[in-house]
Design a protein around this motif. Structure first.
Motif, PDB file in Angstrom:
ATOM      1  N   ALA A  92      -3.179  10.798 -15.714  1.00  0.00           N
ATOM      2  CA  ALA A  92      -3.570  11.911 -14.936  1.00  0.00           C
ATOM      3  C   ALA A  92      -5.335  11.260 -14.770  1.00  0.00           C
ATOM      4  N   ALA A  93      -5.650  10.940 -15.759  1.00  0.00           N
ATOM      5  CA  ALA A  93      -7.164  10.707 -15.547  1.00  0.00           C
ATOM      6  C   ALA A  93      -7.161   9.246 -14.789  1.00  0.00           C
ATOM      7  N   THR A  94      -6.480   8.324 -14.725  1.00  0.00           N
ATOM      8  CA  THR A  94      -6.407   7.400 -13.751  1.00  0.00           C
ATOM      9  C   THR A  94      -6.422   7.783 -12.277  1.00  0.00           C
ATOM     10  N   ILE A  95      -5.557   8.652 -12.031  1.00  0.00           N
ATOM     11  CA  ILE A  95      -5.400   9.435 -10.545  1.00  0.00           C
ATOM     12  C   ILE A  95      -6.724  10.042 -10.335  1.00  0.00           C
ATOM     13  N   LYS A  96      -7.126  10.919 -11.289  1.00  0.00           N
ATOM     14  CA  LYS A  96      -8.317  11.570 -10.997  1.00  0.00           C
ATOM     15  C   LYS A  96      -9.571  10.839 -10.532  1.00  0.00           C
ATOM     16  N   GLN A  97      -9.539   9.761 -11.379  1.00  0.00           N
ATOM     17  CA  GLN A  97     -10.928   8.840 -10.783  1.00  0.00           C
ATOM     18  C   GLN A  97     -10.261   7.845  -9.687  1.00  0.00           C
ATOM     19  N   GLY A  98      -9.146   8.210  -9.070  1.00  0.00           N
ATOM     20  CA  GLY A  98      -8.991   7.240  -7.764  1.00  0.00           C
ATOM     21  C   GLY A  98      -8.539   6.105  -8.033  1.00  0.00           C
ATOM     22  N   LYS A  99      -7.975   5.398  -9.255  1.00  0.00           N
ATOM     23  CA  LYS A  99      -7.833   4.093  -9.729  1.00  0.00           C
ATOM     24  C   LYS A  99      -6.252   3.911  -9.843  1.00  0.00           C
ATOM     25  N   LEU A 100      -5.361   4.695  -9.164  1.00  0.00           N
ATOM     26  CA  LEU A 100      -3.909   4.468  -9.294  1.00  0.00           C
ATOM     27  C   LEU A 100      -3.789   3.294  -8.655  1.00  0.00           C
ATOM     28  N   PRO A 101      -4.189   3.026  -7.237  1.00  0.00           N
ATOM     29  CA  PRO A 101      -3.882   1.868  -6.860  1.00  0.00           C
ATOM     30  C   PRO A 101      -4.241   0.645  -7.397  1.00  0.00           C
ATOM     31  N   GLY A 108       0.967  -6.722 -11.572  1.00  0.00           N
ATOM     32  CA  GLY A 108       1.247  -7.948 -11.168  1.00  0.00           C
ATOM     33  C   GLY A 108       0.598  -9.124 -11.228  1.00  0.00           C
ATOM     34  N   THR A 109      -0.624  -8.932 -11.894  1.00  0.00           N
ATOM     35  CA  THR A 109      -1.463 -10.029 -12.239  1.00  0.00           C
ATOM     36  C   THR A 109      -1.564 -10.614 -13.415  1.00  0.00           C
ATOM     37  N   LYS A 110      -2.217 -11.777 -13.626  1.00  0.00           N
ATOM     38  CA  LYS A 110      -2.099 -12.184 -14.836  1.00  0.00           C
ATOM     39  C   LYS A 110      -2.531 -11.500 -16.286  1.00  0.00           C
ATOM     40  N   PRO A 111      -3.722 -11.121 -15.975  1.00  0.00           N
ATOM     41  CA  PRO A 111      -4.457 -10.311 -17.038  1.00  0.00           C
ATOM     42  C   PRO A 111      -3.726  -9.007 -17.234  1.00  0.00           C
ATOM     43  N   GLY A 112      -3.063  -8.440 -16.087  1.00  0.00           N
ATOM     44  CA  GLY A 112      -2.106  -7.104 -16.243  1.00  0.00           C
ATOM     45  C   GLY A 112      -0.845  -7.640 -17.210  1.00  0.00           C
ATOM     46  N   LEU A 113      -0.174  -8.600 -16.793  1.00  0.00           N
ATOM     47  CA  LEU A 113       0.776  -9.304 -17.673  1.00  0.00           C
ATOM     48  C   LEU A 113       0.470  -9.459 -19.288  1.00  0.00           C
ATOM     49  N   ILE A 114      -0.730  -9.973 -19.303  1.00  0.00           N
ATOM     50  CA  ILE A 114      -1.082 -10.072 -20.391  1.00  0.00           C
ATOM     51  C   ILE A 114      -1.311  -8.788 -21.533  1.00  0.00           C
ATOM     52  N   MET A 115      -1.823  -7.987 -20.716  1.00  0.00           N
ATOM     53  CA  MET A 115      -2.227  -6.581 -21.309  1.00  0.00           C
ATOM     54  C   MET A 115      -0.650  -5.943 -21.625  1.00  0.00           C
ATOM     55  N   VAL A 116       0.233  -6.164 -20.684  1.00  0.00           N
ATOM     56  CA  VAL A 116       1.612  -5.692 -20.958  1.00  0.00           C
ATOM     57  C   VAL A 116       2.237  -6.188 -22.258  1.00  0.00           C
ATOM     58  N   ALA A 117       2.025  -7.575 -22.331  1.00  0.00           N
ATOM     59  CA  ALA A 117       2.555  -8.459 -23.545  1.00  0.00           C
ATOM     60  C   ALA A 117       1.976  -7.736 -24.876  1.00  0.00           C
ATOM     61  N   ALA A 118       0.685  -7.670 -24.904  1.00  0.00           N
ATOM     62  CA  ALA A 118      -0.212  -7.178 -26.093  1.00  0.00           C
ATOM     63  C   ALA A 118       0.132  -5.705 -26.404  1.00  0.00           C
ATOM     64  N   GLY A 228      -6.911  -0.647 -18.097  1.00  0.00           N
ATOM     65  CA  GLY A 228      -6.281  -1.131 -19.117  1.00  0.00           C
ATOM     66  C   GLY A 228      -5.660  -0.535 -20.178  1.00  0.00           C
ATOM     67  N   ILE A 229      -6.226   1.017 -20.714  1.00  0.00           N
ATOM     68  CA  ILE A 229      -5.648   2.001 -21.405  1.00  0.00           C
ATOM     69  C   ILE A 229      -4.272   2.375 -20.786  1.00  0.00           C
ATOM     70  N   THR A 230      -4.244   2.745 -19.608  1.00  0.00           N
ATOM     71  CA  THR A 230      -3.175   3.385 -18.914  1.00  0.00           C
ATOM     72  C   THR A 230      -2.059   2.210 -18.994  1.00  0.00           C
ATOM     73  N   ILE A 231      -2.152   0.982 -18.713  1.00  0.00           N
ATOM     74  CA  ILE A 231      -1.081   0.018 -18.974  1.00  0.00           C
ATOM     75  C   ILE A 231      -0.555   0.080 -20.349  1.00  0.00           C
ATOM     76  N   ARG A 232      -1.520   0.178 -21.151  1.00  0.00           N
ATOM     77  CA  ARG A 232      -1.254   0.144 -22.853  1.00  0.00           C
ATOM     78  C   ARG A 232      -0.584   1.210 -23.155  1.00  0.00           C
ATOM     79  N   GLN A 233      -0.773   2.393 -22.819  1.00  0.00           N
ATOM     80  CA  GLN A 233      -0.135   3.648 -23.120  1.00  0.00           C
ATOM     81  C   GLN A 233       1.335   3.582 -22.587  1.00  0.00           C
ATOM     82  N   CYS A 234       1.206   3.459 -21.222  1.00  0.00           N
ATOM     83  CA  CYS A 234       2.663   3.393 -20.341  1.00  0.00           C
ATOM     84  C   CYS A 234       3.583   2.538 -21.015  1.00  0.00           C
ATOM     85  N   THR A 235       3.379   1.235 -21.245  1.00  0.00           N
ATOM     86  CA  THR A 235       3.723   0.192 -21.847  1.00  0.00           C
ATOM     87  C   THR A 235       4.512   0.428 -23.173  1.00  0.00           C
ATOM     88  N   SER A 236       3.672   1.187 -24.260  1.00  0.00           N
ATOM     89  CA  SER A 236       4.026   1.403 -25.557  1.00  0.00           C
ATOM     90  C   SER A 236       5.149   2.720 -25.394  1.00  0.00           C
TER      91      SER A 236
END
Length: 364
Positions: A92-101, A108-118, A228-236
């Motif tokens: 919700a915060a990501t969408i409100k800040q216009g950062k969903l894209p 799909g990026t390397k840092p994103g996949l690293i964040m998913v693994a972590a 990064g926080i959105t990726i973390r919480q969704c993955t968890s």
């Protein structure tokens, strides 16, 4: 001559203003990082409170005490619901800040996949171990879980060849002393029969969070903190629901139908879900402000400030569940509070050189 003096005065005034701005920014970062520790305490307290409501009470009375479902499946389910609610707050915060894209593109990026693994290590494994440990041994496990910065320092030494130094070793030894005090308290009979396995799971949690902190450091250096926080919480949240719960169910010999019947029941039970929505909000705020505070006052000091959750978890749980909701058993023995103090001191010594504060005062 006058122009030269005026220019010098202007430069001195500009430098002084810049110094004041930096000091204000630094102090604000400390306050934000400290708030992340308070938010973590509130998140933990509301997770515990949620499991005293509605369908959770029915399960606790109907299921055999010490059974696999009650000890492992249901606490993992609680962690999954909390993280799922936290993911919704983050989205919700990501969408409100216009950062969903940006969020979608980063996956799909390397840092994103690293964040998913972590996040898989620190989320489904670490968070589930923490919630299970809380259900088994109570808030006494919180100072043990707070060992993650110490463990992260050791892992950094192995993976990245970062030197621990005398101060790092001293901090780790102080943290170990705190663990020893907890062990002493478990021998006094102040804790329940599940204290030892609960503390062991808290160590698993500390290890998972230590690994997450080390591995995610690379990813978050190139990812917006909100993304990064959105990726973390969704993955968890998804990891707990779709990976950890099925694995635990198969290991216990129970049916997946029974487990996901509990999932459906928990997500539709409004009395407990209300608490999970609040706990998810505080979980999101805790992680979000931890990253934000780190960026403002430095990772080391931000980590030390966030580590104060070793105080705030038992304090908030005692206030909310013990005092306001009237449940007994949440007051801690004195030695447990002493252990929490010792561990926070150890974490602080690892993260920050105490002599730096005195140097800054002399410089001022």
């Amino acid at each position: 001559m006058t122009n030269s003096m005026t220019a010098t005065q202007d430069r001195s005034l500009a430098i002084e203003k810049k110094k004041r701005l930096e000091q204000g920014f630094f102090k604000k970062g400390i306050a934000i990082a400290l708030f992340s520790g308070i938010a973590y305490g509130l998140y933990s307290a509301f997770v515990v409170a949620a499991q005293t409501q509605g369908i959770w009470v029915d399960w606790s009375t109907a299921l055999p005490a010490g059974g696999f479902m009650l000890v492992f499946i249901l606490p993992t389910l609680a962690s999954a619901i909390n993280d799922s609610c936290s993911a919704l707050w983050a989205l919700a915060a990501t969408i409100k800040q216009g950062k969903l894209p940006d969020f979608i593109a980063t996956l799909g990026t390397k840092p994103g996949l690293i964040m998913v693994a972590a996040a898989m290590v620190g989320g489904p494994i670490g968070s589930a171990a923490y919630i299970i440990a809380l259900s088994m041994a109570g808030t006494i496990v919180t100072p043990v879980a707070a060992l993650c910065p110490a463990i992260g320092s050791i892992i950094s030494r192995v993976l990245y060849k970062q030197k621990l130094g005398a101060r790092g070793v001293t901090g780790i030894l102080i943290c170990m002393l705190g663990s020893g005090l907890i062990g002493v308290s478990s021998l006094t009979g102040d804790l329940g029969a599940n204290a030892v396995p609960g503390i062991c799971l808290a160590l698993v949690c500390a290890l998972a969070w230590g690994i997450e902190g080390c591995v995610a450091g690379y990813g978050t250096s190139m990812i917006d903190s909100q993304v990064g926080i959105t990726i973390r919480q969704c993955t968890s949240g998804l990891g707990n629901l779709l990976i950890i719960l099925p694995l635990l169910t198969v290991a216990s010999g129970n049916s997946l139908a029974e487990t996901y019947s509990c999932v459906a029941g928990a997500f539709t039970n409004l009395p407990s879900l209300a608490f999970f929505i609040v706990s998810g909000m505080f979980a999101y705020l805790s992680y979000m402000n931890w990253y934000r505070g780190n960026s403002m006052c430095g990772t080391a000091l931000g980590m030390a400030c966030n580590g104060t959750y070793a105080f705030f978890v038992p304090l908030c749980t005692w206030i909310i569940v013990g005092l306001f909701m009237g449940f007994d058993g949440y007051a801690l023995p004195a030695i447990a509070w002493i252990a929490a103090v010792v561990m926070v001191i150890g974490v602080t010594v690892i993260a920050v050189n105490p002599l730096d504060f005195f140097r800054k005062e002399k410089a001022a």
